[in-house]
Write a protein that holds these residues in place. Sequence first.
Motif, PDB file in Angstrom:
ATOM      1  N   ASN A 145      37.395 -39.305 -36.190  1.00  0.00           N
ATOM      2  CA  ASN A 145      36.315 -38.300 -36.124  1.00  0.00           C
ATOM      3  C   ASN A 145      35.924 -37.814 -37.510  1.00  0.00           C
ATOM      4  N   LEU A 146      34.658 -37.450 -37.625  1.00  0.00           N
ATOM      5  CA  LEU A 146      34.154 -36.921 -38.898  1.00  0.00           C
ATOM      6  C   LEU A 146      33.297 -35.692 -38.607  1.00  0.00           C
ATOM      7  N   HIS A 147      33.623 -34.571 -39.272  1.00  0.00           N
ATOM      8  CA  HIS A 147      32.821 -33.344 -39.149  1.00  0.00           C
ATOM      9  C   HIS A 147      32.243 -33.008 -40.515  1.00  0.00           C
ATOM     10  N   LEU A 148      30.914 -32.924 -40.567  1.00  0.00           N
ATOM     11  CA  LEU A 148      30.199 -32.689 -41.829  1.00  0.00           C
ATOM     12  C   LEU A 148      29.495 -31.344 -41.744  1.00  0.00           C
ATOM     13  N   MET A 149      29.839 -30.429 -42.661  1.00  0.00           N
ATOM     14  CA  MET A 149      29.244 -29.090 -42.650  1.00  0.00           C
ATOM     15  C   MET A 149      28.307 -28.920 -43.845  1.00  0.00           C
ATOM     16  N   LEU A 175      23.891 -49.208 -53.605  1.00  0.00           N
ATOM     17  CA  LEU A 175      23.314 -49.430 -54.937  1.00  0.00           C
ATOM     18  C   LEU A 175      22.281 -50.551 -54.904  1.00  0.00           C
ATOM     19  N   ALA A 176      22.500 -51.538 -54.027  1.00  0.00           N
ATOM     20  CA  ALA A 176      21.541 -52.649 -53.913  1.00  0.00           C
ATOM     21  C   ALA A 176      20.169 -52.123 -53.475  1.00  0.00           C
ATOM     22  N   GLN A 177      20.180 -50.977 -52.778  1.00  0.00           N
ATOM     23  CA  GLN A 177      18.903 -50.345 -52.375  1.00  0.00           C
ATOM     24  C   GLN A 177      18.556 -49.154 -53.252  1.00  0.00           C
ATOM     25  N   ARG A 178      19.132 -49.121 -54.448  1.00  0.00           N
ATOM     26  CA  ARG A 178      18.907 -48.023 -55.413  1.00  0.00           C
ATOM     27  C   ARG A 178      19.278 -46.672 -54.798  1.00  0.00           C
ATOM     28  N   GLN A 179      20.384 -46.663 -54.040  1.00  0.00           N
ATOM     29  CA  GLN A 179      20.904 -45.409 -53.472  1.00  0.00           C
ATOM     30  C   GLN A 179      22.339 -45.216 -53.946  1.00  0.00           C
ATOM     31  N   TYR A 180      22.822 -43.968 -53.809  1.00  0.00           N
ATOM     32  CA  TYR A 180      24.245 -43.709 -54.038  1.00  0.00           C
ATOM     33  C   TYR A 180      24.770 -42.997 -52.784  1.00  0.00           C
ATOM     34  N   PRO A 181      25.943 -43.427 -52.273  1.00  0.00           N
ATOM     35  CA  PRO A 181      26.473 -42.776 -51.070  1.00  0.00           C
ATOM     36  C   PRO A 181      27.133 -41.440 -51.411  1.00  0.00           C
ATOM     37  N   GLY A 182      26.740 -40.380 -50.732  1.00  0.00           N
ATOM     38  CA  GLY A 182      27.452 -39.113 -50.867  1.00  0.00           C
ATOM     39  C   GLY A 182      28.742 -39.180 -50.063  1.00  0.00           C
ATOM     40  N   SER A 183      29.524 -38.097 -50.122  1.00  0.00           N
ATOM     41  CA  SER A 183      30.807 -38.111 -49.403  1.00  0.00           C
ATOM     42  C   SER A 183      30.622 -38.365 -47.900  1.00  0.00           C
ATOM     43  N   PRO A 184      29.529 -37.884 -47.235  1.00  0.00           N
ATOM     44  CA  PRO A 184      29.387 -38.178 -45.799  1.00  0.00           C
ATOM     45  C   PRO A 184      29.227 -39.682 -45.530  1.00  0.00           C
ATOM     46  N   HIS A 199      29.856 -36.115 -36.731  1.00  0.00           N
ATOM     47  CA  HIS A 199      29.149 -34.928 -36.246  1.00  0.00           C
ATOM     48  C   HIS A 199      28.643 -34.104 -37.419  1.00  0.00           C
ATOM     49  N   VAL A 200      27.383 -33.674 -37.368  1.00  0.00           N
ATOM     50  CA  VAL A 200      26.841 -32.821 -38.427  1.00  0.00           C
ATOM     51  C   VAL A 200      26.730 -31.388 -37.902  1.00  0.00           C
ATOM     52  N   HIS A 201      27.025 -30.422 -38.769  1.00  0.00           N
ATOM     53  CA  HIS A 201      27.003 -29.000 -38.382  1.00  0.00           C
ATOM     54  C   HIS A 201      26.242 -28.218 -39.439  1.00  0.00           C
ATOM     55  N   LYS A 202      25.220 -27.465 -38.999  1.00  0.00           N
ATOM     56  CA  LYS A 202      24.525 -26.580 -39.952  1.00  0.00           C
ATOM     57  C   LYS A 202      25.288 -25.257 -39.927  1.00  0.00           C
ATOM     58  N   ARG A 203      26.331 -25.155 -40.728  1.00  0.00           N
ATOM     59  CA  ARG A 203      27.170 -23.946 -40.705  1.00  0.00           C
ATOM     60  C   ARG A 203      27.937 -23.838 -42.014  1.00  0.00           C
ATOM     61  N   ASP A 204      28.493 -22.672 -42.243  1.00  0.00           N
ATOM     62  CA  ASP A 204      29.348 -22.440 -43.403  1.00  0.00           C
ATOM     63  C   ASP A 204      30.606 -23.322 -43.268  1.00  0.00           C
ATOM     64  N   PRO A 212      44.364 -42.197 -34.330  1.00  0.00           N
ATOM     65  CA  PRO A 212      43.123 -41.698 -34.931  1.00  0.00           C
ATOM     66  C   PRO A 212      43.327 -40.428 -35.754  1.00  0.00           C
ATOM     67  N   PHE A 213      42.414 -40.189 -36.680  1.00  0.00           N
ATOM     68  CA  PHE A 213      42.473 -38.988 -37.520  1.00  0.00           C
ATOM     69  C   PHE A 213      41.106 -38.332 -37.555  1.00  0.00           C
ATOM     70  N   THR A 214      41.067 -37.119 -38.130  1.00  0.00           N
ATOM     71  CA  THR A 214      39.798 -36.382 -38.245  1.00  0.00           C
ATOM     72  C   THR A 214      39.569 -36.012 -39.704  1.00  0.00           C
ATOM     73  N   LEU A 215      38.345 -36.251 -40.159  1.00  0.00           N
ATOM     74  CA  LEU A 215      37.946 -35.880 -41.527  1.00  0.00           C
ATOM     75  C   LEU A 215      36.989 -34.698 -41.451  1.00  0.00           C
ATOM     76  N   PHE A 216      37.164 -33.738 -42.380  1.00  0.00           N
ATOM     77  CA  PHE A 216      36.262 -32.587 -42.481  1.00  0.00           C
ATOM     78  C   PHE A 216      35.676 -32.581 -43.894  1.00  0.00           C
ATOM     79  N   ASP A 217      34.372 -32.377 -43.973  1.00  0.00           N
ATOM     80  CA  ASP A 217      33.697 -32.278 -45.273  1.00  0.00           C
ATOM     81  C   ASP A 217      32.974 -30.935 -45.234  1.00  0.00           C
ATOM     82  N   THR A 218      33.523 -29.944 -45.949  1.00  0.00           N
ATOM     83  CA  THR A 218      33.012 -28.568 -45.808  1.00  0.00           C
ATOM     84  C   THR A 218      31.673 -28.349 -46.506  1.00  0.00           C
ATOM     85  N   HIS A 219      31.382 -29.131 -47.533  1.00  0.00           N
ATOM     86  CA  HIS A 219      30.148 -28.983 -48.310  1.00  0.00           C
ATOM     87  C   HIS A 219      29.548 -30.378 -48.448  1.00  0.00           C
TER      88      HIS A 219
END
Length: 292
Positions: free
Chosen positions: A114-118, A93-102, A141-146, A35-42
């Motif tokens: 694992n996925l950590h989204l800040m 797109l079929a639902q007129r949406q675009y996926p963001g990085s999360p 996991h979502v984080h309201k943080r810097d 397994p690996f862990t992804l971090f998305d800082t923004h």
Amino acid sequence: MLSYQHAFHAGNHADVIKHLCWIGVINALKKKDKPFTLFDTHAGAGAYDLTDAMSSKNKEYETGISRLLSDDKGAQDLPGLLADYLSLCEPFLAQRQYPGSPAISAKAKRDGDNLHLMELHPAEFDKLDKNVSRLRTLNSHVHKRDGYEGLRALTPPKPNRGAILIDPPYERVNEYSDLVKGVEQVFKRWQQAQIVVWYPLLSERAGAKSGASEAMCEKLSAMGKPCFKAEIQVAENTPDSGMYGSGVFVLNPPWQLDTNLKSALESVVGMLGENEAGYHATSQVSWINEDN
Ligand SMILES: C[S@@+](CC[C@H](N)C(=O)[O-])C[C@H]1O[C@@H](n2cnc3c(N)ncnc32)[C@H](O)[C@@H]1O
């Protein structure tokens, strides 16, 4: 002050290069069972409704993702990485949406990864929280943080494999130096981190920010890690052109990401075609510190 709202830009050419590169990194990590862990800082809002007032204002997706769909090419002719990106986007797109990085990370990773989204902006965070819950993925996991504070707290992950996406709004000129400091701090604790940094290419009109991406890339190169950058240019760099393209700077890139991204971007710029001034989009991938 946080005023940036990614919904205005969802699905534009900058999202295309950033999300293609990020999927390429995740695909490479999935080649091993561990397994690996992804971090998305923004992280932003996670997914975007292309019919809402913000996305509809300038309809930036029309000169980005939409151009990749209106081509006659069958999926079988597309480079593998581009086909992966388009098939991940397709249900959104079929639902007129675009996926963001999360949403991209949540869909591309396996249940055990694992996925950590800040995300710092309170309203964007609330949307992110709802959008990630809707996706019903495990270990996200979502984080309201810097984002940089989050990296300091959460890296290195266990096991020690994974990647970081750094995609700031670059509203303030000091966000370029904050990013360099953030990357330096990560490498002090996690040498093997694979890091993708998105950056804008800005003309003279951007004042102090013009040339700031180039200076930031030089500082990232000086860290001595294997690294390459990939760019697409969608307009001529005249003093008034504003953001005329963008790039991704990849530190510790996985094997063959450069070649996979190069062929995907060559197809992308063919499909993006010309802007209203007749400038035909171009792409380039260039190594800075070769991986020996
Ligand atoms: C370019 S958008 C992110 C888009 C997203 N990565 C994507 O590809 O879908 C940048 C986001 O960073 C958030 N932000 C700004 N400064 C931040 C910080 N220091 N830490 C975490 N989030 C921040 C903004 O509120 C904004 O939502």
